[in-house]
Scaffold this active site. Structure first.
Site, PDB file in Angstrom:
ATOM      1  N   GLU A  91      32.272  32.757  36.025  1.00  0.00           N
ATOM      2  CA  GLU A  91      32.211  33.234  36.706  1.00  0.00           C
ATOM      3  C   GLU A  91      33.385  31.859  37.833  1.00  0.00           C
ATOM      4  O   GLU A  91      33.111  31.416  37.288  1.00  0.00           O
ATOM      5  CB  GLU A  91      31.114  33.469  37.396  1.00  0.00           C
ATOM      6  CG  GLU A  91      31.165  33.038  38.677  1.00  0.00           C
ATOM      7  CD  GLU A  91      29.863  33.721  39.517  1.00  0.00           C
ATOM      8  OE1 GLU A  91      28.446  33.752  38.304  1.00  0.00           O
ATOM      9  OE2 GLU A  91      29.223  33.603  40.183  1.00  0.00           O
ATOM     10  N   ASN A 126      27.583  36.138  41.513  1.00  0.00           N
ATOM     11  CA  ASN A 126      27.315  36.547  42.922  1.00  0.00           C
ATOM     12  C   ASN A 126      28.687  36.242  43.306  1.00  0.00           C
ATOM     13  O   ASN A 126      28.964  36.529  44.746  1.00  0.00           O
ATOM     14  CB  ASN A 126      26.683  35.685  43.590  1.00  0.00           C
ATOM     15  CG  ASN A 126      25.322  35.453  43.129  1.00  0.00           C
ATOM     16  OD1 ASN A 126      25.004  36.907  42.724  1.00  0.00           O
ATOM     17  ND2 ASN A 126      24.335  34.796  42.789  1.00  0.00           N
ATOM     18  N   ASN A 153      27.285  43.594  41.695  1.00  0.00           N
ATOM     19  CA  ASN A 153      27.030  42.696  40.915  1.00  0.00           C
ATOM     20  C   ASN A 153      25.299  42.897  41.715  1.00  0.00           C
ATOM     21  O   ASN A 153      25.529  41.675  43.162  1.00  0.00           O
ATOM     22  CB  ASN A 153      27.613  40.934  40.426  1.00  0.00           C
ATOM     23  CG  ASN A 153      26.721  40.126  40.172  1.00  0.00           C
ATOM     24  OD1 ASN A 153      26.361  39.925  39.429  1.00  0.00           O
ATOM     25  ND2 ASN A 153      26.086  39.495  41.229  1.00  0.00           N
ATOM     26  N   GLU A 154      24.395  42.266  40.839  1.00  0.00           N
ATOM     27  CA  GLU A 154      22.943  42.148  41.684  1.00  0.00           C
ATOM     28  C   GLU A 154      23.042  42.538  42.706  1.00  0.00           C
ATOM     29  O   GLU A 154      22.561  42.182  43.780  1.00  0.00           O
ATOM     30  CB  GLU A 154      22.424  40.388  41.268  1.00  0.00           C
ATOM     31  CG  GLU A 154      22.854  40.164  39.988  1.00  0.00           C
ATOM     32  CD  GLU A 154      22.489  38.599  39.767  1.00  0.00           C
ATOM     33  OE1 GLU A 154      21.837  38.235  40.962  1.00  0.00           O
ATOM     34  OE2 GLU A 154      21.912  38.345  38.737  1.00  0.00           O
ATOM     35  N   TYR A 176      16.917  35.658  33.490  1.00  0.00           N
ATOM     36  CA  TYR A 176      17.529  33.550  32.263  1.00  0.00           C
ATOM     37  C   TYR A 176      15.867  33.104  32.761  1.00  0.00           C
ATOM     38  O   TYR A 176      15.127  33.628  33.063  1.00  0.00           O
ATOM     39  CB  TYR A 176      17.964  33.076  33.925  1.00  0.00           C
ATOM     40  CG  TYR A 176      19.379  33.245  33.656  1.00  0.00           C
ATOM     41  CD1 TYR A 176      20.479  33.508  32.754  1.00  0.00           C
ATOM     42  CD2 TYR A 176      20.032  34.251  34.920  1.00  0.00           C
ATOM     43  CE1 TYR A 176      21.888  33.431  33.120  1.00  0.00           C
ATOM     44  CE2 TYR A 176      21.398  34.333  35.319  1.00  0.00           C
ATOM     45  CZ  TYR A 176      22.248  34.073  34.338  1.00  0.00           C
ATOM     46  OH  TYR A 176      23.076  34.524  35.131  1.00  0.00           O
ATOM     47  N   GLU A 213      23.890  40.029  31.995  1.00  0.00           N
ATOM     48  CA  GLU A 213      24.091  38.393  31.892  1.00  0.00           C
ATOM     49  C   GLU A 213      22.518  37.075  31.254  1.00  0.00           C
ATOM     50  O   GLU A 213      21.270  38.063  32.066  1.00  0.00           O
ATOM     51  CB  GLU A 213      23.817  37.887  33.694  1.00  0.00           C
ATOM     52  CG  GLU A 213      24.744  37.493  34.285  1.00  0.00           C
ATOM     53  CD  GLU A 213      24.543  37.363  35.928  1.00  0.00           C
ATOM     54  OE1 GLU A 213      23.738  36.658  35.762  1.00  0.00           O
ATOM     55  OE2 GLU A 213      25.618  37.827  36.844  1.00  0.00           O
ATOM     56  N   GLN A 264      26.349  31.348  31.442  1.00  0.00           N
ATOM     57  CA  GLN A 264      28.032  31.380  31.394  1.00  0.00           C
ATOM     58  C   GLN A 264      28.750  30.570  29.649  1.00  0.00           C
ATOM     59  O   GLN A 264      28.473  30.766  29.286  1.00  0.00           O
ATOM     60  CB  GLN A 264      28.658  31.204  32.301  1.00  0.00           C
ATOM     61  CG  GLN A 264      27.839  32.179  33.375  1.00  0.00           C
ATOM     62  CD  GLN A 264      29.162  31.074  35.296  1.00  0.00           C
ATOM     63  OE1 GLN A 264      29.525  31.251  35.456  1.00  0.00           O
ATOM     64  NE2 GLN A 264      28.517  31.736  36.208  1.00  0.00           N
TER      65      GLN A 264
HETATM   66  O1  AHR Z   1      25.210  33.055  36.068  1.00  0.00           O
HETATM   67  C1  AHR Z   1      24.700  31.946  37.427  1.00  0.00           C
HETATM   68  C2  AHR Z   1      24.510  33.686  38.718  1.00  0.00           C
HETATM   69  O2  AHR Z   1      23.422  34.111  38.637  1.00  0.00           O
HETATM   70  C3  AHR Z   1      25.284  34.620  38.628  1.00  0.00           C
HETATM   71  O3  AHR Z   1      26.427  34.439  39.554  1.00  0.00           O
HETATM   72  C4  AHR Z   1      24.525  35.681  39.312  1.00  0.00           C
HETATM   73  O4  AHR Z   1      24.774  37.196  38.762  1.00  0.00           O
HETATM   74  C5  AHR Z   1      22.914  35.060  38.669  1.00  0.00           C
HETATM   75  O5  AHR Z   1      22.117  35.661  39.965  1.00  0.00           O
END
Ligand code: AHR
Length: 503
Positions: A27, A72, A172-173, A244, A292, A350
């Site tokens: 990103e 994002n 994205n999201e 996450y 992700e 990432q």
């Molecule tokens: O990977 C970091 C961020 O986490 C990304 O930009 C977003 O898509 C997610 O919330």
């Protein structure tokens, strides 16, 4: 001493290992691009400005595919800012990470990097501030052969051949209120379906990913997927999932069981997508793009977030990973492999510096974080078919996920070499475990070809610039095969991979 057993049989398959399970994510965020993959002044930089030390580690990591350019970030990104002569490219505000984007690296540079890294590109489109037309435009630039304004622009920018990108994220999201251009599920579903139809008219055969939930604890989780898919089911191939994990309030036991949550998340998305498919009387099955996932110490980030300045490539979420984090990453890979019948693409987020397996310093070295190792070993060793594992193992209780199996495993079988590989995690904080795996069902004798365990007496140990190899997987000398059974001893808080080969 704990005891765990299971039986492997070549007939009990889940699905082929999808190489796209070993995806990553670049990103335009923090130092992932600038001083991560790209640093023209670095001693290892090639003629295109790419750090060859980072490229070499990317290849060693075994990454198959990279999602780009966000995240994002993409929801405010104008792709055309990043093409043509670099001197003419504008500097823009990135609202997502409150920094400045210089656009020195754009899509042509990234595609060149991807070719050098030998990875497929999953391209994310901006459906936050933009719409169908801009999605068509970037597709035309990337994939149209020639003879149109944007394909000819690409050619005059140095890329004669189309890039032939297959996978596109439709935003994205978009469920997240933090997302620039955040939408309701109905608004997003309509935009996704119209964008998908237009892209398919331009090029049939693309693989299109609709945005699922940003995480499974979103208040709209499942109803978002359901409402979006009611509209877009027929036009998309994948629904995305993001997750996450981090230890919350020091609760290591729950953290080590994060894969239980990932299993539940995947099962819930599959159930939701299939129920929409049933209502629509569709025979089609959607796949999940888990595009992700990782360990991310998000609470620390929220506490330190700065919004008063506009830096270029600042140090953002450069989490330093320890032994426990690596064990969790290994166990999340076990979960992803176990779901290979439905999760056929995944991206660890990432790649460099930003919550990443690879760290690099400007002008300095690049090194492997602890989480690099389970990813690299799983990518190298998971071959052929994923095998079903019914583990008999003790349970222990966790505050967040209730009773969980203390050990968890998955296995793969490569029919061409005859190799069988077992990936196993011991989540106990205190007890080693004896593992016994019946392999007689293969009708041949095996020997241990290689066996690696990642564990350490100091769970907080990390790899640093000064000590880049403090935490590495070590050969597990306790693994052996006798009378059709693989045996191994697994230390507490450990992740292990054992490859058997025909004797
Ligand atoms: O990977 C970091 C961020 O986490 C990304 O930009 C977003 O898509 C997610 O919330």
């Amino acid at each position: 001493m704990l005891h765990a057993t299971f039986r492997l049989d070549p007939a009990f398959t889940i699905a082929p290992v999808s190489r796209r399970t070993f995806g990553s994510f670049v990103e335009h965020m923090g130092r992932c691009v600038y001083t991560g993959i790209y640093e023209p002044s670095h001693p290892t930089a090639d003629a295109d400005g790419f750090r060859q030390d980072v490229l070499a580690l990317t290849r060693e990591l075994g990454v198959s595919m990279v999602r780009y350019p966000g995240g994002n970030f993409v929801s405010g990104y104008r792709w055309e800012d990043g093409v043509g002569p670099v001197a003419d490219r504008p500097v823009r505000r990135d609202l997502a990470w409150h920094s400045l984007e210089t656009n020195e690296v754009g899509v042509d540079e990234f595609m060149r990097w991807a070719e050098k890294a030998d990875v497929e590109v999953m391209y994310a489109m901006n459906l936050g501030t933009r719409g169908v037309q801009e999605a068509l435009d970037v597709h035309e630039y990337l994939n149209h052969p020639s003879g149109t304004r944007l394909s000819d622009q690409r050619r005059s920018n140095g890329s004669d051949k189309p890039y032939a990108v297959r996978m596109f994220c439709l935003g994205n999201e978009m469920d997240g209120p933090w997302q620039t251009g955040h939408k309701t599920p109905i608004e997003y579903g309509r935009l996704a379906v119209e964008t998908a139809r237009a892209l398919r008219a331009a090029e049939p055969g693309l693989e299109l990913i609709a945005c699922g939930s940003s995480h499974s604890s979103m208040p709209t989780f499942a109803s978002w997927e359901s409402q979006v898919l009611e509209i877009a089911y027929d036009e998309v191939d994948y629904i995305s999932a993001h997750a996450y994990y981090e230890p919350i309030d020091g609760d290591l036991e729950s953290f080590l069981a994060s894969a239980v949550d990932m299993d539940h998340f995947v099962n819930s998305v599959v159930a939701t997508a299939d129920s929409v498919g049933a209502r629509l009387k569709s025979r089609k099955k959607l796949q999940i793009s888990f595009d992700e996932w990782n360990v991310w110490y998000q609470k620390r980030f929220e506490a330190t977030r700065q919004t008063s300045e506009w830096p270029i490539a600042p140090r953002v979420i450069e989490d330093q990973y320890n032994v426990a984090d690596a064990v969790v990453v290994g166990s999340l890979l076990i979960s992803l492999l176990r779901h290979s019948d439905r999760v056929t693409a995944a991206c660890q987020a990432q790649l460099v510096n930003v919550i990443a397996p690879i760290r690099s310093e400007p002008g300095g070295p690049a090194w492997r974080q602890t989480i690099f190792h389970p990813f690299a070993l799983t990518s190298r060793l998971a071959r052929g078919e994923v095998l079903r594992v019914e583990m008999r193992a003790p349970l222990h209780s966790t505050a967040r996920f209730g009773d969980v199996p203390t050990l968890d495993a998955v296995a793969t079988h490569d029919d061409t070499t005859g190799d069988v590989t077992v990936f196993v995690v011991n989540r106990s904080l205190t007890d080693p475990a004896d593992l016994a795996v019946a392999v007689a069902g293969f009708g041949r004798a095996f020997r241990v070809a290689e066996s690696w365990t990642l564990a350490d007496d100091v769970l907080t140990a990390t790899n640093t610039e000064q000590h880049p190899d403090r935490v590495v997987p070590r050969p597990n000398e306790t693994a052996w095969v006798e009378d059709g059974e693989l045996h191994a001893s697994l230390p507490p808080v450990s992740w292990t991979a054992i490859r058997l080969t025909p004797a």
